[in-house]
Design a protein around this motif. Structure first.
Motif: not given
Length: 227
Positions: A95-99, A102, A136-139, A142
């Motif tokens: 997905e775009e952005g945070v899925p 999350y 998967s783009g989880y903040p 990081r």
């Protein structure tokens, strides 16, 4: 497995039953740390499977001390496809952005509880299997965030408590994680990554896609069953 001599040093390892956190725990043991295993039940969809995997991995690691912590907070909170069955787990690709998978501030809460355990147990390390580049783009995966949590934990504990949060996989690709796991004889057949199923992995959720792609690029077969 070759171990470095690091007598009486302890690492609190946050272990979901997944491939990344399992490899992180094995890396800590390989570096000579006594592994204190920590697992969270938070009413996630695959809670029973993840717990069973955790237990089997602890046995494989010969863990002497483990904590299994039950958190009903996340179920009450909802807001994630992992904890709210009214939200579908996406299966159409990244997905775009945070899925929607999350879970709000999950790793922050997990690290806070692990810090309490580390202080009580006299452990100098917390291990967490976050992956920044190929996740998967989880903040909360990081590196900068984990480093900030380390600073906050050391500010909020006793003066003689010095805790380092190790995130040995943070810059690895999934294929590199598979290769390192094979190098350290990690029992990948005991791990689970699927967001949806507990009997056979779905193969189509983001987590399954990342895992399968990692094995494919590493040139080996994934040993867990798929639907």
């Amino acid at each position: 497995m070759k171990k470095e001599n690091n007598t009486n040093k302890k690492a609190v390892c946050i272990m979901s039953g997944g491939m990344d956190s399992t490899l992180s725990a094995y890396m800590m043991k390989n570096q000579g740390y006594e592994v204190i295993a920590v697992h969270f039940n938070y009413d996630q969809r695959t809670q029973a499977k993840e717990l069973a995997c955790f237990e089997n991995i602890c046995e494989s690691l010969h863990v002497k001390q483990k904590y299994i912590l039950d958190l009903d907070f996340f179920k009450q909170l909802g807001a994630s496809a992992l904890t709210d069955t009214n939200i579908e787990v996406p299966t159409g690709g990244v997905e775009e952005g945070v899925p929607v998978t999350y879970v709000p501030f999950r790793n922050g809460i997990f690290l806070s509880m692990a810090a309490a355990i580390a202080e009580k147990e006299g452990a100098e390390v917390i291990s967490i299997g976050v992956v920044e580049e190929d996740s998967s783009g989880y903040p909360d995966c990081r590196e900068e965030y984990i480093q900030a949590m380390q600073k906050a934990i050391n500010l909020g504990t006793k003066d003689d408590t010095k805790i380092e949060i190790k995130m040995p996989l943070v810059h690895l690709k999934k294929s590199q994680i598979v290769q390192e796991a094979l190098h350290l004889d990690v029992p990948l057949e005991l791990t689970w990554s699927c967001y949806k199923n507990e009997d056979k992995a779905c193969g189509v959720c983001d987590s399954c896609r990342l895992r399968l792609n990692g094995f494919k690029k590493a040139g080996v077969n994934d040993p867990i069953p798929y639907a």
